[in-house]
Design an enzyme around this catalytic site. Structure first.
Site, PDB file in Angstrom:
ATOM      1  N   ASP A  13       0.816  -1.224   0.000  1.00 56.21           N
ATOM      2  CA  ASP A  13       0.000   0.000   0.000  1.00 56.21           C
ATOM      3  C   ASP A  13       0.844   1.267   0.000  1.00 56.21           C
ATOM      4  OD1 ASP A  13      -2.296  -1.669   0.307  1.00 56.21           O
ATOM      5  OD2 ASP A  13      -1.822  -1.806   2.439  1.00 56.21           O
ATOM      6  N   LYS A  16       1.782   2.165  -5.055  1.00 55.87           N
ATOM      7  CA  LYS A  16       2.382   1.619  -6.284  1.00 55.87           C
ATOM      8  C   LYS A  16       1.518   1.913  -7.500  1.00 55.87           C
ATOM      9  CE  LYS A  16       2.936  -2.635  -4.630  1.00 55.87           C
ATOM     10  NZ  LYS A  16       2.863  -2.471  -3.185  1.00 55.87           N
ATOM     11  N   GLY A  40      -4.295  -4.991  -4.750  1.00 57.81           N
ATOM     12  CA  GLY A  40      -5.386  -4.196  -5.316  1.00 57.81           C
ATOM     13  C   GLY A  40      -4.967  -2.765  -5.483  1.00 57.81           C
ATOM     14  N   HIS A  41      -5.234  -2.223  -6.650  1.00 58.71           N
ATOM     15  CA  HIS A  41      -5.086  -0.786  -6.748  1.00 58.71           C
ATOM     16  C   HIS A  41      -6.046  -0.179  -7.739  1.00 58.71           C
ATOM     17  CE1 HIS A  41      -1.603  -2.289  -9.208  1.00 58.71           C
ATOM     18  NE2 HIS A  41      -2.350  -1.689 -10.102  1.00 58.71           N
ATOM     19  N   GLN A 224       2.133  -6.239  -2.957  1.00 56.32           N
ATOM     20  CA  GLN A 224       2.488  -6.190  -1.530  1.00 56.32           C
ATOM     21  C   GLN A 224       3.805  -5.421  -1.329  1.00 56.32           C
ATOM     22  OE1 GLN A 224       1.629  -9.737  -2.657  1.00 56.32           O
ATOM     23  NE2 GLN A 224      -0.441  -8.979  -2.420  1.00 56.32           N
TER      24      GLN A 224
HETATM   25  P1  IMP Z   1      -2.508 -12.874   2.488  1.00 57.71           P
HETATM   26  O1  IMP Z   1      -1.599 -12.378   1.440  1.00 57.71           O
HETATM   27  O2  IMP Z   1      -3.958 -12.720   2.144  1.00 57.71           O
HETATM   28  O3  IMP Z   1      -2.169 -14.272   2.923  1.00 57.71           O
HETATM   29  O4  IMP Z   1      -2.290 -11.968   3.797  1.00 57.71           O
HETATM   30  C1  IMP Z   1      -1.080 -12.014   4.567  1.00 57.71           C
HETATM   31  C2  IMP Z   1      -0.703 -10.623   5.077  1.00 57.71           C
HETATM   32  O5  IMP Z   1      -0.354  -9.804   3.977  1.00 57.71           O
HETATM   33  C3  IMP Z   1      -1.827  -9.883   5.804  1.00 57.71           C
HETATM   34  O6  IMP Z   1      -1.242  -9.090   6.827  1.00 57.71           O
HETATM   35  C4  IMP Z   1      -2.411  -8.983   4.742  1.00 57.71           C
HETATM   36  O7  IMP Z   1      -3.037  -7.849   5.297  1.00 57.71           O
HETATM   37  C5  IMP Z   1      -1.152  -8.613   3.973  1.00 57.71           C
HETATM   38  N1  IMP Z   1      -1.406  -8.251   2.571  1.00 57.71           N
HETATM   39  C6  IMP Z   1      -1.694  -9.072   1.549  1.00 57.71           C
HETATM   40  N2  IMP Z   1      -1.840  -8.380   0.397  1.00 57.71           N
HETATM   41  C7  IMP Z   1      -1.628  -7.100   0.705  1.00 57.71           C
HETATM   42  C8  IMP Z   1      -1.606  -5.894  -0.073  1.00 57.71           C
HETATM   43  O8  IMP Z   1      -1.801  -5.887  -1.293  1.00 57.71           O
HETATM   44  N3  IMP Z   1      -1.338  -4.745   0.618  1.00 57.71           N
HETATM   45  C9  IMP Z   1      -1.065  -4.736   1.938  1.00 57.71           C
HETATM   46  N4  IMP Z   1      -1.067  -5.835   2.706  1.00 57.71           N
HETATM   47  C10 IMP Z   1      -1.350  -7.008   2.090  1.00 57.71           C
END
Ligand code: IMP
Length: 430
Positions: A13, A16, A40-41, A224
């Site tokens: 976040d 990007k 997501g963006h 991420q």
């Molecule tokens: P997962 O990727 O759904 O398994 O989540 C694992 C961790 O990564 C959690 O803390 C989510 O909030 C974080 N996370 C996953 N995708 C994103 C993203 O695109 N932005 C910020 N945090 C993310």
């Protein structure tokens, strides 16, 4: 000719979307190489808003090729929904502008259910995942029982693969007192959509090789951030993929020398969604202010993001881990109204000062930040396009930040608008 990898240098976040959008207008090919629809963006182009989760940012632009590499986990239904959603806005999506790797692994409904079952059962130990099934899908990949895009070609093969993966999942489901997941309906559902998925599938590694030979400019679009990397992040509070720049090579099938410039997107403060250590977190009114001014709510899950001061120690560490050549500093304008701005320059743990984040989560939770303080600039920086036009205190903050992280700021974003950017170095032209 440069190929550029764009990655987040914090916990995701970092903004990007805007930078990737700007760079994708210059690129010929845009490649996603890890993660899935947990990312997501939002892009706003010519007044139209596009919400992207799995598709590369290049998809909304004409004459660009978008690629989903083998390192990405694809929920086939989420993939088709996203295509339909952007087609409804007039965007053309076809085999000529979208390619997915034959070897990409699928996220299936039992992965999403497993993500939810485990998060619900974990109580205080939950990760705070996006509940999209990302973790369970990557587990099946390394467990060598995953269903990949190419497995959709043959019914017989798909049947066998589903048998194998469900043997594993159903054993766990039984243990957790959950119902058995039935194979036949899922197989039928998959076979129904298989042609729509398979038509995009190609050997991505070979396509990338051809693009390089044709001197096309390639943008590798990370999702991420490095602190969520499964090896280098705040484990276990991480995602399940490698988010570092080198993952662009393994996640798409090219050598590390295919990436000529690594741009680290870096927010002028810090945020994190989900659980886990966050040394500079502010649980006070300044934290609230950053969240409100920065509109810090998740794009995928709408969760409120935790906010805190810029952590120089962490960003310097992720720069070293990921070979970042320059940073794009985002959301500087969010700091505009503050009297004082702080940057973490070291940690204290058990009475000792340290200059890196320790690997053990217990220690990460214990460290106390040591701050350097800066006078706020209390002037509007929103919309400024030249470095020299920034207020003196803002320039000081940026110069000190640069010195501390030992890396150049290559651009500064001063509002969500595409043109409100101070461009110092164009990564494609270095
Ligand atoms: P997962 O990727 O759904 O398994 O989540 C694992 C961790 O990564 C959690 O803390 C989510 O909030 C974080 N996370 C996953 N995708 C994103 C993203 O695109 N932005 C910020 N945090 C993310």
């Amino acid at each position: 000719m440069n190929n550029v990898a764009v990655i987040g240098s914090q916990w995701g976040d970092e903004g990007k979307g805007k930078i990737v959008d700007w760079l994708s207008s210059e690129a010929d090919v845009v490649v996603r190489f890890q993660g899935g629809h947990n990312a997501g963006h939002t892009l706003v182009i010519d007044g139209v808003t596009y919400k992207l989760r799995l598709l590369p940012s290049g998809i909304v632009r004409k004459n660009k090729i978008s690629v989903i590499g083998n390192g990405v986990v694809i929920d086939p239904w989420a993939f088709l929904d996203e295509i339909n959603e952007i087609r409804s806005k007039g965007v053309k999506v076809g085999e000529d502008n979208l390619i997915i790797s034959e070897s990409a692994n699928l996220i299936l409904p039992f992965h999403k259910e497993m993500d939810e079952i485990r998060e619900d059962a974990a109580g205080k130990a939950k990760i705070g995942t996006t509940r999209r099934g990302i973790g369970p899908a990557y587990e099946d990949k390394v467990g060598r029982r995953s269903i990949r895009v190419m497995d959709l070609i043959s019914e017989k093969n798909l049947d066998q693969r589903l048998e194998t993966v469900l043997l594993h999942h159903n054993a766990i489901r039984k243990g957790l007192g959950k119902s058995i997941f039935k194979k036949d309906k899922l197989k039928d559902d998959l076979l129904k959509i298989a042609p729509e998925i398979l038509k995009f599938s190609k050997p991505v590694w070979n396509k990338i090789y051809e693009f390089k030979k044709q001197n096309k400019k390639i943008l590798f679009e990370g999702a991420q951030g490095i602190l969520l990397d499964v090896d280098h992040g705040t484990y276990p509070f991480v995602t399940s993929s490698n988010t570092v720049a080198s993952a662009a090579a393994t996640g798409s099938g090219c050598g590390p020398n295919s990436i000529n410039y690594v741009l680290g997107i870096t927010k002028a403060y810090t945020t994190r969604v989900g659980e886990g250590p966050f040394p500079t977190e502010l649980k006070d009114e300044i934290g609230e202010k950053l969240g409100t001014r920065g509109k810090e709510f998740g794009t995928v899950t709408s969760r409120k993001r935790r906010c805190g001061w810029f952590d120089g120690v962490l960003v310097r560490q992720t720069i070293k881990i990921s070979g970042i050549d320059g940073i794009a500093l985002t959301k500087l304008d969010v700091l505009d109204e503050l009297d004082e701005i702080k940057m973490c320059i070291a940690y204290k743990i058990d009475g000792k000062e340290i200059d890196y984040l320790p690997a053990a989560v217990e220690d990460q939770l214990k460290v106390k930040p040591i701050y350097q303080s800066f006078k706020g600039w209390k002037t509007k920086t929103r919309g400024i396009k030249k470095f020299d036009d920034l207020p003196t205190n803002a320039k000081n903050y940026i110069k000190e930040l640069e010195k501390f992280i030992e890396t150049k700021v290559s651009s500064i974003s001063t509002s969500p608008e595409r043109n409100d950017t101070i461009l110092i170095v164009d990564p494609f032209k270095t």
